[in-house]
Design an enzyme around this catalytic site. Structure first.
Site, PDB file in Angstrom:
ATOM      1  N   HIS A 156       9.931 -36.961   4.971  1.00  0.00           N
ATOM      2  CA  HIS A 156       8.385 -37.361   5.160  1.00  0.00           C
ATOM      3  C   HIS A 156       7.386 -36.247   5.694  1.00  0.00           C
ATOM      4  O   HIS A 156       7.915 -35.216   6.303  1.00  0.00           O
ATOM      5  CB  HIS A 156       8.473 -38.447   6.297  1.00  0.00           C
TER       6      HIS A 156
ATOM      7  N   TYR B 220      18.562 -41.488   7.642  1.00  0.00           N
ATOM      8  CA  TYR B 220      19.272 -42.846   8.208  1.00  0.00           C
ATOM      9  C   TYR B 220      20.524 -43.121   7.141  1.00  0.00           C
ATOM     10  O   TYR B 220      20.597 -44.511   7.563  1.00  0.00           O
ATOM     11  CB  TYR B 220      18.025 -43.569   7.746  1.00  0.00           C
TER      12      TYR B 220
ATOM     13  N   ASP C 146      12.189 -32.309   6.223  1.00  0.00           N
ATOM     14  CA  ASP C 146      12.245 -33.737   6.370  1.00  0.00           C
ATOM     15  C   ASP C 146      11.655 -34.540   5.134  1.00  0.00           C
ATOM     16  O   ASP C 146      10.839 -33.833   4.547  1.00  0.00           O
ATOM     17  CB  ASP C 146      11.689 -34.469   7.586  1.00  0.00           C
TER      18      ASP C 146
ATOM     19  N   HIS D 242       5.936 -36.839  13.500  1.00  0.00           N
ATOM     20  CA  HIS D 242       4.873 -37.366  13.095  1.00  0.00           C
ATOM     21  C   HIS D 242       3.840 -37.630  14.146  1.00  0.00           C
ATOM     22  O   HIS D 242       2.691 -38.042  14.024  1.00  0.00           O
ATOM     23  CB  HIS D 242       5.346 -38.790  12.613  1.00  0.00           C
TER      24      HIS D 242
ATOM     25  N   GLU E  89      -2.949 -54.060  25.293  1.00  0.00           N
ATOM     26  CA  GLU E  89      -2.699 -54.198  23.838  1.00  0.00           C
ATOM     27  C   GLU E  89      -3.584 -53.236  22.856  1.00  0.00           C
ATOM     28  O   GLU E  89      -3.379 -52.749  21.936  1.00  0.00           O
ATOM     29  CB  GLU E  89      -3.171 -55.708  23.525  1.00  0.00           C
TER      30      GLU E  89
HETATM   31  C1  6XA Z   1       8.080 -46.190   8.471  1.00  0.00           C
HETATM   32  C2  6XA Z   1       9.081 -45.157   8.013  1.00  0.00           C
HETATM   33  C3  6XA Z   1       8.837 -43.958   8.894  1.00  0.00           C
HETATM   34  C4  6XA Z   1       9.682 -42.913   8.408  1.00  0.00           C
HETATM   35  C5  6XA Z   1      10.051 -41.889   9.722  1.00  0.00           C
HETATM   36  C6  6XA Z   1      10.796 -40.742   9.203  1.00  0.00           C
HETATM   37  N1  6XA Z   1       8.115 -47.371   7.626  1.00  0.00           N
HETATM   38  N2  6XA Z   1      10.007 -39.696   9.532  1.00  0.00           N
HETATM   39  O1  6XA Z   1      12.021 -40.665   8.802  1.00  0.00           O
HETATM   40  O2  6XA Z   1      10.514 -38.317   9.089  1.00  0.00           O
HETATM   41 ZN    ZN Z   2      11.766 -38.584   7.679  1.00  0.00          ZN
END
Ligand code: 6XA
Ligand code: ZN
Length: 348
Positions: free
Chosen positions: A198, A324, A196, A160, A107
């Site tokens: 993000h 998404y 992207d 990420h 963990e």
């Molecule tokens: C978590 C959201 C993660 C986004 C991941 C993503 N609540 N990164 O699409 O490009």
């Molecule tokens: Zn993203």
């Protein structure tokens, strides 16, 4: 344009994601890659090939060996501890409890290597992540071999993931691994442009103190959007890397007309840098109907984006990241690639 794709991505299929106090089916699901592949085939974008195995060497040029070993063994350690659900982080060395020495409990190790809490690990996650990285490396081979562009249909995504953490649905940083491999094959400079929704915090972290990779990211402002703690305009690089990180945070509701201005600024910066290779972290969660994002790009805007990317006239590697709105993801992704090809073909 060549597409590289491995069906081993289906081995990574988390069952649950915490979302706004509830638990939902993960937004990052196998259908995403399948829909994109179906669209690639439907329009006849070009050949589709499975990845070749480049081994762990190029992965370890970017990622920490202890972290890679953790990914390889976490499922076995988790189940050996008596846990039966997907690997889910629940404890972190938080701000008031900084990491001092390792704990051997699984963990604790999960928390140490976890960036955040939405990304579950299942039995096949390592294998899927490994082949996702190999997918990027194989598409890179095509570009290094003289193709104008190639598409790495990576899943799971990667941007990420810093040197030694997973999160935001990412495990291995496919774009960074490919960028580093290009340098190791003789490129002098590589630009990684992350479109992207993000911020590509992982890629930024990996190259933050270096000048041989220019990292640029257009994304939802950290004031409003994941990953929240990075992606501000004043993050510009460190040491030798000062000036080689460029962030374009954008507010809620940003339409294409505004997003495109940031893109054009980024492309000007790339032209000035004169890299040998352009890597695009290609996320389609900038789409107006994306369920977890807040920009307003439309399907047609992606064709225009592809044409603008072709305009910098560089060997280009597309690496799949997020997106998404699954039903439209195939069309939107391939719109970028077709927009690129059409514009590239029009050039003398
Ligand atoms: C978590 C959201 C993660 C986004 C991941 C993503 N609540 N990164 O699409 O490009
Ligand atoms: Zn993203």
């Amino acid at each position: 344009m060549l597409t590289v794709y491995s069906d081993r991505h289906t081995l990574h299929h988390a069952r649950a994601e915490p979302f706004g106090g509830t638990v939902v089916e993960p937004f990052e699901c196998p259908q995403r890659a399948e829909y994109v592949l179906a669209r690639v085939r439907e329009v006849g974008l070009g050949p589709v090939t499975p990845p070749a195995d480049h081994g762990l060497g190029p992965v370890l040029r970017v990622h920490d060996a202890g972290y890679v070993q953790f990914l390889q063994t976490v499922w076995a350690d988790w189940t050996a501890a008596g846990f039966s659900g997907q690997v889910t982080p629940s404890v972190w060395p938080g701000r008031t409890m900084p990491f001092r020495r390792p704990s051997s409990h699984i963990e604790a190790r999960v928390g140490y290597y976890a960036l955040c809490g939405e990304t579950g690990i299942v039995e096949g996650t390592w294998e899927a992540a490994y082949w996702s990285a190999q997918t990027a490396l194989t598409a890179l081979d095509a570009v290094l071999g003289g193709d104008r562009a190639a598409f790495a249909l990576c899943r799971p995504p990667g941007h990420h993931a810093p040197r030694d953490q997973f999160g935001g649905y990412c495990f291995l940083n496919n774009a960074a691994i490919a960028a580093q491999a290009a340098l190791d094959h003789g490129a002098q400079r590589v630009a990684v442009l992350d479109v992207d929704f993000h911020h590509g915090n992982g890629t930024q972290e990996i190259f933050y103190d270096r000048s041989d990779v220019l990292f640029l990211s257009l994304h939802g402002t950290p004031d409003q959007a994941y990953p929240y703690f990075m992606g501000w305009e004043d993050e510009t690089g460190h040491g030798a890397g000062e000036g080689f990180t460029v962030n374009y945070p954008l507010p809620e509701g940003t339409p294409y007309s505004v997003w495109k201005q940031a893109l054009e600024r980024a492309l000007d910066r790339i032209r000035a840098y004169a890299p040998d290779l352009l890597v695009i972290s290609l996320g389609l969660d900038t789409y107006e109907h994306d369920p977890i994002s807040f920009f307003r790009l439309t399907g047609d805007d992606y064709r225009d984006t592809g044409a603008l990317l072709a305009g910098v006239d560089l060997p280009t590697l597309f690496v799949m990241e997020g997106g998404y709105a699954v039903d439209d993801l195939g069309v939107n992704t391939v719109n970028v690639l077709q927009g690129f090809e059409t514009a590239a073909g029009d050039r003398p």
